[in-house]
Design an enzyme around this catalytic site. Structure first.
Site, short mmCIF file in Angstrom:
data_model
loop_
_atom_site.label_atom_id
_atom_site.label_comp_id
_atom_site.label_asym_id
_atom_site.label_seq_id
_atom_site.Cartn_x
_atom_site.Cartn_y
_atom_site.Cartn_z
N TRP A 1 0.82 -1.17 -0.05
CA TRP A 1 0.00 0.19 -0.03
C TRP A 1 0.96 1.20 0.04
O TRP A 1 0.28 2.31 -0.15
CB TRP A 1 -1.01 0.00 1.25
CG TRP A 1 -0.40 0.18 2.60
CD1 TRP A 1 0.80 -0.14 3.09
CD2 TRP A 1 -0.71 1.59 3.26
NE1 TRP A 1 1.01 0.29 4.25
CE2 TRP A 1 0.01 1.35 4.48
CE3 TRP A 1 -1.63 2.45 3.36
CZ2 TRP A 1 0.01 2.24 5.71
CZ3 TRP A 1 -1.69 3.33 4.53
CH2 TRP A 1 -1.04 3.48 5.49
N ASP A 2 2.04 0.94 0.40
CA ASP A 2 3.18 2.20 0.38
C ASP A 2 2.96 2.91 -1.10
O ASP A 2 3.08 4.28 -0.90
CB ASP A 2 4.51 1.58 0.43
CG ASP A 2 4.81 0.79 1.51
OD1 ASP A 2 3.84 -0.02 2.01
OD2 ASP A 2 5.87 0.73 1.86
N GLU B 1 1.03 -1.92 12.87
CA GLU B 1 0.75 -3.15 12.86
C GLU B 1 1.30 -3.76 14.29
O GLU B 1 1.44 -4.98 14.30
CB GLU B 1 1.93 -3.73 11.89
CG GLU B 1 1.40 -3.65 10.50
CD GLU B 1 2.40 -4.00 9.35
OE1 GLU B 1 3.78 -4.09 9.96
OE2 GLU B 1 2.22 -4.32 8.27
N LYS C 1 3.18 1.42 16.21
CA LYS C 1 4.18 1.42 15.22
C LYS C 1 4.51 2.74 14.32
O LYS C 1 5.61 3.05 14.12
CB LYS C 1 4.17 0.18 14.54
CG LYS C 1 5.17 -0.16 13.54
CD LYS C 1 4.90 -1.29 12.76
CE LYS C 1 6.16 -1.73 11.80
NZ LYS C 1 5.80 -2.83 10.96
N GLN C 2 3.29 3.23 13.71
CA GLN C 2 3.26 4.21 12.73
C GLN C 2 2.14 4.79 12.81
O GLN C 2 1.02 4.57 13.39
CB GLN C 2 3.53 3.59 11.24
CG GLN C 2 2.41 2.71 10.82
CD GLN C 2 2.82 1.71 9.77
OE1 GLN C 2 3.42 0.71 10.33
NE2 GLN C 2 2.89 2.03 8.41
C1 BGC Z 1 4.75 -1.27 7.77
C2 BGC Z 1 3.90 -1.31 6.45
C3 BGC Z 1 4.48 -1.43 5.18
C4 BGC Z 1 5.74 -2.27 4.87
C5 BGC Z 1 6.32 -2.02 3.84
C6 BGC Z 1 6.00 -2.27 7.40
O1 BGC Z 1 6.88 -2.17 8.36
O2 BGC Z 1 3.95 -1.35 8.78
O3 BGC Z 1 2.74 -0.35 6.64
O4 BGC Z 1 3.73 -1.53 4.12
O5 BGC Z 1 6.41 -2.31 6.20
O6 BGC Z 1 7.17 -0.79 3.84
#
Ligand code: BGC
Length: 767
Positions: A357-358, A485, A597-598
């Protein structure tokens, strides 16, 4: 880790060699040209610790899924872009001693990535056992003008002796992935051929049956003059090469120039592939190193012309953002809608080079503002995979389309249930990208063509995936993982519910718009997709009665149900020794904690700024930021942009530095796996959408810029609706220069200004 990157406007410079940081620098010095790329490993080989990775875009292997095979709905495989023919190989023997930086002594080592020109150089003196000193200069570039071509040059000068120097110039198909489960090889040799003119080898991938041909030829240059030489032809399974020796006089240079072509059956007929490789090689060889290099540099210049950000007064910030822009342009330029942007690009194996999804949530705006055609191709990529997304939803027992969280060819290819099945928010980002493109460009043609089909199918998915709670008389989305996550299987993730309800709204609005503008198209859609009134009525009901968790006493959005029942502590309460948490805490402990986490709630606020007022944004930021560990590279940029919007300038700057120099400083202690390409787009946005406050509302370009305290100013260019604009932000004023296109009315701090060619519009910056 020893910090050895020298600050420079246009270069990344490493001074001195140390085996402990070899993998880190191999990642940092990755090069690519959209078609292929490689880590910064050494041409001559290296017996120390190294990850030798050479990748070709779109060439992948479906590794069998090892986890979860007993659960219905699991993907059949985990796809990965695989290590492919090593075409840089040039072994060097000095009087019988093999050059190897893990052995002997190294002096005056310097590696330099010239980001402006897109080339990598390495110079050092190697001292063999008996004190013989040889000075080396290695150079390489991957042509941006003809992406199947690459060139390498190795120059050796014996400093204190005269003697024989032998070069082994080879193509090696016997490569493996480091992350392969059973040490298996993903390649079989198809054919090889070599003569005085060229060597060529063709390999094919197991299972996916991709063919890859690499051809190479070399030239010997002695004291800067072409030199005819006899060479020995060598071959073994999966390997072809030449051996050539020359007597080198003390103080005089001897150079090998290696020309390479790499082509695949993705672009050419298998039957013809070898011939294409040989022809391309011959044409490149005729042009010669300098001409090829100049052609490549011209394309690099164009790229910089469109996408550079220049920063005055802060060399580290400048180097950081240029590194991000450089790597983005190396990874993807939008020529081929079958390609996409892996989170690590061509710099490592992690994330398997797959699409996440990035792309939609982070990378799309970078391309949208700098090269619209590339953004359009990113959208088209998903349209080409709509069929698989429908199948994917079906496999999970759902309707509509669920685009994969991780994919190479449209099929889901990730094997962790909390990601594969639960991170369904990615469907929303794909819908949002269609809105983003249409809103920015004002061009509705994609929306009316493939875009609306995707929106309808995603809306159908949401309408099927929600649960109606009889008890609470509202719709809920249960059992999901949000962008954060560090919590799995939660109910009512606020971000997911928000983006789901928004998709339904946007789809309905878009249908009304299509009905107004092109009634025939609307009727066609109704018929083709069996779109009925009852279905739209259900979507409206879901929009009206979607449940959004809320913390009343704090007046903030609750990340998901029960989030506030977790023990509430702050990142500042943690022992710094525990950070990053993912390297020190058990997964179970992380999941039970309140640490984020984000960006999650903040991701939603970032996407929809017009929905929330300053106080709401500030309250949510104040609550979530101190609980966020930013352990996804994607986090800091989003927080930085929202911090700019609420006037937290110091915080915005601190978070900007964290994203823009994430790899150069190795903040997440994982750069050795590869650099964080997709988060680099976020760094660009932290300046353009954050510091410059750029947005498009009701078709109008809006800016509310400021200059971070440490900087004197910054400028960047954007493409906007047939125009090219240069935006130059100084401490007290901003200037908009129109480079191309019709005059434009721009809103700066909500006042209208007109830009026109040849005359910069200037607006004061209000504090
Ligand atoms: C992130 C995801 C991301 C993936 C790839 C993961 O660490 O939590 O949001 O899509 O990395 O960059």
């Amino acid at each position: 880790m020893l910090k050895r990157i020298t600050a420079d406007d246009w270069k990344i410079i490493e001074n001195g060699f140390s085996p402990e940081t070899n993998r880190f620098f191999e990642s940092i010095f990755s090069l690519g040209n959209e078609h292929m790329g490689l880590r910064g490993f050494f041409e001559e080989g290296y017996s120390g610790d190294s990850l030798q990775g050479t990748y070709v875009a779109g060439i992948y292997y479906p590794d069998p899924t090892k986890v979860g095979w007993w659960k219905i709905g699991y993907p059949d495989y985990y796809a990965k872009v695989i290590n492919s023919i090593n075409w840089i190989g040039i072994g060097v023997d000095l009087e019988g001693r093999h050059l190897d930086l893990a052995k002997g002594r190294v002096r005056d080592f310097k590696r330099e990535l010239d980001m402006k020109k897109g080339c990598l150089s390495r110079t050092f003196t190697w001292i063999g056992k008996d004190g013989q000193e040889t000075r080396f200069a290695f150079n390489r570039f991957l042509s941006m003008a003809d992406t199947s071509i690459a060139c390498i040059s190795v120059k050796a000068v014996p400093l204190n002796y005269s003697g024989n120097i032998t070069f082994h110039i080879y193509l090696d198909g016997n490569v493996q992935n480091e992350d392969t489960y059973y040490g298996e090889s993903f390649w079989d040799e198809v054919n090889k051929d070599l003569n005085e003119e060229y060597s060529v080898i063709t390999m094919r991938t197991k299972k996916t049956d991709f063919y890859l041909s690499a051809a190479s030829r070399f030239k010997l240059v002695v004291n800067d003059r072409d030199f005819q030489t006899k060479s020995q032809i060598l071959q073994k399974t999966g390997w072809v090469g030449y051996k050539t020796s020359h007597f080198a006089e003390r103080g005089k240079s001897i150079e090998i120039q290696k020309f390479v072509s790499v082509v695949t059956s993705r672009d050419h007929e298998k039957e013809n592939l070898e011939k294409v490789a040989i022809d391309k090689l011959a044409a490149a060889y005729r042009k010669g190193y300098t001409k090829l290099f100049n052609e490549h540099v011209r394309v690099m210049e164009e790229k910089w012309e469109n996408s550079d950000i220049s920063i005055a007064g802060d060399i580290e910030a400048q180097q950081g953002i240029r590194y991000c822009i450089f790597q983005l342009n190396q990874t993807y330029s939008g020529k081929d809608p079958r390609l996409n942007i892996g989170p690590k690009g061509f710099s490592g194996e992690k994330y398997g080079g797959a699409t996440y999804w990035d792309t939609e949530a982070f990378c799309l705006p970078f391309y949208l503002y700098t090269k619209e055609e590339a953004a359009r191709n990113l959208l088209h990529y998903r349209y080409l995979q709509l069929k698989q997304a429908r199948e994917n939803a079906g496999k999970l027992g759902l309707k509509g389309a669920l685009f994969p969280m991780v994919t190479m060819d449209g099929h889901e290819c990730h094997n962790e249930w909390e990601i594969t099945f639960e991170e369904i928010h990615r469907n929303g980002a794909i819908a949002y990208a269609i809105y983003n493109y249409t809103n920015y460009t004002g061009n509705e043609s994609y929306l009316f063509a493939g875009g609306i089909e995707i929106l309808i199918e995603i809306s159908r998915f949401w309408a099927y995936r929600v649960s109606y709670s009889q008890r609470k008389e509202c719709y809920m989305i249960l059992g999901v993982t949000g962008p954060n996550e560090y919590e799995n299987n939660v109910n009512n993730n606020w971000y997911t519910n928000t983006i789901a309800a928004w998709t339904l709204e946007y789809t309905l609005e878009s249908l009304i718009r299509i009905g107004e503008v092109e009634m025939n198209r609307y009727r066609e859609l109704e018929k083709e997709l069996d779109l009925r009134e009852e279905e739209k009525a259900l979507w409206r009901d879901i929009i009206e009665r979607m449940y959004f968790p809320y913390v009343d006493d704090l007046d903030i959005f609750e990340q998901n149900d029960l989030y506030m029942d977790k023990e509430q502590t702050l990142v500042s309460d943690l022992d710094p020794k525990d950070l990053p948490l993912n390297k020190h805490w058990s997964w179970d402990r992380i999941l039970r904690s309140c640490f984020v986490k984000q960006a999650d709630v903040i991701q939603g606020i970032y996407f929809f700024p017009e929905r929330y007022n300053q106080e709401e944004m500030t309250r949510n930021f104040n609550f979530y930021e101190p609980r966020t560990v930013h352990e996804s590279s994607l986090s800091a940029s989003i927080y930085s942009i929202v911090a700019s919007r609420i006037g937290y300038r110091k915080k915005a700057y601190e978070l900007y530095l964290r994203t823009a120099r994430l790899d150069l400083e190795n903040y997440n202690d994982d750069t050795e796996d590869g650099v964080h390409i997709t988060s680099m787009a976020g760094s660009w946005l932290a300046i353009v959408q954050g510091f410059a406050g750029m947005s498009v509302q009701d078709g109008q370009l809006k800016l509310s810029p400021y200059v971070p305290e440490k900087w004197d100013g910054y400028s960047f260019k954007i493409a906007f609706r047939g125009r090219r604009l240069k935006i130059d932000v100084k401490k007290n004023y901003v200037e908009i220069e129109q480079i191309e296109g019709e005059p434009l009315k721009i809103s700066i701090f909500n006042r209208g200004y007109h830009s026109q060619t040849g005359k910069a519009a200037r607006a004061p910056i209000q504090e």
